[in-house]
Design an enzyme around this catalytic site. Structure first.
Site, PDB file in Angstrom:
ATOM      1  N   ASP A 252      -7.604 -12.076  -1.272  1.00  0.00           N
ATOM      2  CA  ASP A 252      -8.245 -11.681  -0.166  1.00  0.00           C
ATOM      3  C   ASP A 252      -9.643 -11.862   0.071  1.00  0.00           C
ATOM      4  O   ASP A 252     -10.647 -11.438   0.690  1.00  0.00           O
ATOM      5  CB  ASP A 252      -8.102 -10.187   0.226  1.00  0.00           C
ATOM      6  CG  ASP A 252      -6.728  -9.864   0.809  1.00  0.00           C
ATOM      7  OD1 ASP A 252      -6.331 -10.910   1.626  1.00  0.00           O
ATOM      8  OD2 ASP A 252      -6.474  -8.830   0.828  1.00  0.00           O
TER       9      ASP A 252
ATOM     10  N   ARG B  49      -8.256  -5.107  -4.198  1.00  0.00           N
ATOM     11  CA  ARG B  49      -9.466  -5.939  -3.781  1.00  0.00           C
ATOM     12  C   ARG B  49     -10.641  -5.265  -4.490  1.00  0.00           C
ATOM     13  O   ARG B  49     -11.701  -6.019  -4.316  1.00  0.00           O
ATOM     14  CB  ARG B  49      -9.733  -5.742  -2.423  1.00  0.00           C
ATOM     15  CG  ARG B  49      -8.670  -6.307  -1.597  1.00  0.00           C
ATOM     16  CD  ARG B  49      -8.922  -6.536   0.111  1.00  0.00           C
ATOM     17  NE  ARG B  49     -10.203  -7.394   0.157  1.00  0.00           N
ATOM     18  CZ  ARG B  49     -10.615  -7.664   1.216  1.00  0.00           C
ATOM     19  NH1 ARG B  49     -10.333  -7.039   2.378  1.00  0.00           N
ATOM     20  NH2 ARG B  49     -11.837  -8.715   1.300  1.00  0.00           N
TER      21      ARG B  49
ATOM     22  N   HIS C 164      -9.841  -2.321  10.749  1.00  0.00           N
ATOM     23  CA  HIS C 164     -11.277  -2.297  10.691  1.00  0.00           C
ATOM     24  C   HIS C 164     -11.931  -2.584  11.757  1.00  0.00           C
ATOM     25  O   HIS C 164     -11.390  -3.113  12.796  1.00  0.00           O
ATOM     26  CB  HIS C 164     -11.621  -3.678   9.914  1.00  0.00           C
ATOM     27  CG  HIS C 164     -11.465  -3.828   8.350  1.00  0.00           C
ATOM     28  ND1 HIS C 164     -10.971  -4.747   7.561  1.00  0.00           N
ATOM     29  CD2 HIS C 164     -11.880  -2.803   7.394  1.00  0.00           C
ATOM     30  CE1 HIS C 164     -11.261  -4.539   6.291  1.00  0.00           C
ATOM     31  NE2 HIS C 164     -11.690  -3.431   6.278  1.00  0.00           N
TER      32      HIS C 164
ATOM     33  N   ARG D 110     -10.190   2.613   6.348  1.00  0.00           N
ATOM     34  CA  ARG D 110     -10.719   1.994   5.509  1.00  0.00           C
ATOM     35  C   ARG D 110     -11.897   2.824   5.015  1.00  0.00           C
ATOM     36  O   ARG D 110     -11.952   3.490   4.090  1.00  0.00           O
ATOM     37  CB  ARG D 110     -10.944   0.451   5.546  1.00  0.00           C
ATOM     38  CG  ARG D 110      -9.794  -0.284   5.526  1.00  0.00           C
ATOM     39  CD  ARG D 110      -8.679  -0.290   4.434  1.00  0.00           C
ATOM     40  NE  ARG D 110      -7.735  -1.225   4.686  1.00  0.00           N
ATOM     41  CZ  ARG D 110      -7.628  -2.682   4.451  1.00  0.00           C
ATOM     42  NH1 ARG D 110      -8.703  -3.175   4.086  1.00  0.00           N
ATOM     43  NH2 ARG D 110      -6.399  -3.288   4.755  1.00  0.00           N
TER      44      ARG D 110
ATOM     45  N   CYS E 269     -13.881 -11.844   9.849  1.00  0.00           N
ATOM     46  CA  CYS E 269     -13.526 -11.512   8.343  1.00  0.00           C
ATOM     47  C   CYS E 269     -14.080 -12.340   7.104  1.00  0.00           C
ATOM     48  O   CYS E 269     -14.385 -12.065   6.199  1.00  0.00           O
ATOM     49  CB  CYS E 269     -12.044 -11.418   7.961  1.00  0.00           C
ATOM     50  SG  CYS E 269     -11.132 -10.271   9.319  1.00  0.00           S
TER      51      CYS E 269
HETATM   52  N1  ARG Z   1      -5.856  -8.731   3.867  1.00  0.00           N
HETATM   53  C1  ARG Z   1      -7.344  -8.337   4.050  1.00  0.00           C
HETATM   54  C2  ARG Z   1      -7.291  -6.643   3.997  1.00  0.00           C
HETATM   55  O1  ARG Z   1      -6.546  -6.126   4.531  1.00  0.00           O
HETATM   56  C3  ARG Z   1      -8.005  -8.791   5.282  1.00  0.00           C
HETATM   57  C4  ARG Z   1      -9.266  -8.181   5.588  1.00  0.00           C
HETATM   58  C5  ARG Z   1      -9.985  -8.852   6.835  1.00  0.00           C
HETATM   59  N2  ARG Z   1     -11.351  -8.470   6.929  1.00  0.00           N
HETATM   60  C6  ARG Z   1     -11.918  -7.990   7.838  1.00  0.00           C
HETATM   61  N3  ARG Z   1     -13.115  -7.764   7.933  1.00  0.00           N
HETATM   62  N4  ARG Z   1     -11.203  -7.327   8.823  1.00  0.00           N
HETATM   63  O2  ARG Z   1      -8.246  -6.071   3.404  1.00  0.00           O
END
Ligand code: ARG
Length: 274
Positions: free
Chosen positions: A67, A92, A167, A138, A267
């Site tokens: 990612d 991550r 997000h 998040r 992203c």
């Molecule tokens: N697979 C990643 C996650 O879930 C995607 C992140 C996408 N980034 C964003 N800025 N929305 O963390």
């Protein structure tokens, strides 16, 4: 005629991109990902920015961090000050340190790492006046206060309520930053926010471009604007039409491989505000 403002971006090539784990509802490891196609789509995105007159720096991708292509999650940069990231998902976590090192090695002197879960521009959007800050899935709400303290700008907290829009940058983007004479303009999908956050957005941005469920469902709000040109997923045709009516120039791109991970143009794009 709207005037584009040249930007500086940091991006990470999707060399090791994959969907191996599930940390949002878009991700399904049983759906195959075409890595070459992801690279092609990402390359078109990068070259589009350059064609529009923006400068793009690249950070070296790391094996085992599929990612890392989503650079926006790894730093919030304002006035050359950097607030790094702290990821919610252990998968991550290691990305944050690679980006911290990149900032330090590339002349950013003021780099602070957060103590609270903070997914950076995934959940933070600068309007030129205030920093809009998402929470709910998040970024920890305590990270909003931390951002205000570190970056020295007013922060407005917004609550996300639909797991597809985990997000802030999946539900809202800034079309044009505020200037001395004009307020900021944003686009957002009201259905992604709590009732109180919706009312807050209406109050702050009575002139916003409102996206509908179809625009949102293809991650159309995960767009990048330079004040005139708006890079957005090609499927977001309704949103593109609404932007054109407001004199923006939609630049539709195919970013379908990265959407398999819940990502889009924004992203992949971390803005370096010097
Ligand atoms: N697979 C990643 C996650 O879930 C995607 C992140 C996408 N980034 C964003 N800025 N929305 O963390």
């Amino acid at each position: 005629m709207r005037v584009p403002v040249p930007r500086q971006y940091l991006m990470c090539p999707p060399r090791y991109f994959a969907v191996d784990y599930v940390i949002n509802p878009w991700m399904d490891p049983d759906v195959p990902v075409d890595a070459d196609r992801a690279t092609e789509q990402w390359t078109v995105l990068r070259d589009t920015y350059r064609r529009l007159g923006h400068s793009v720096s690249e950070i070296e991708p790391q094996e085992g961090l599929p990612d890392m292509v989503f650079a926006a999650n790894s730093g919030t940069v304002l006035d050359g000050r950097v607030l790094g990231a702290r990821f919610r998902a252990p998968e991550r976590a290691a990305e944050a340190e690679h980006f911290r090192r990149w900032f330090v090695e590339n002349g950013f002197r003021d780099v602070t790492m957060p103590t609270r879960v903070n997914e950076a521009e995934g959940d933070f959007a600068w309007t030129g006046r205030v920093l809009l800050a998402g929470t709910g899935f998040r970024t920890d709400p305590a990270a909003h206060a931390e951002a205000q303290e570190v970056l020295g700008v007013p922060v407005v907290s917004l609550r996300l309520t639909d797991p597809r829009f985990y997000h802030l940058d999946t539900a809202l983007f800034v079309l044009a930053e505020a200037t001395d004479t004009e307020p900021a303009q944003v686009a957002y999908f009201p259905g992604a926010f709590s009732p109180g956050s919706r009312r807050t957005l209406e109050r702050l941005f009575p002139d916003a471009v409102l996206a509908d469920a179809e625009d949102a469902a293809c991650l159309g709000l995960n767009a990048v604007s330079d004040g005139r040109n708006v890079v957005l997923p090609v499927e977001a045709t309704g949103l593109a039409d609404r932007l054109a009516v407001r004199d923006y120039e939609p630049i539709p791109l195919d970013i379908s491989e990265l959407r398999k991970s819940g990502g889009g143009p924004k992203c992949c794009t971390l803005e370096l505000r010097k």
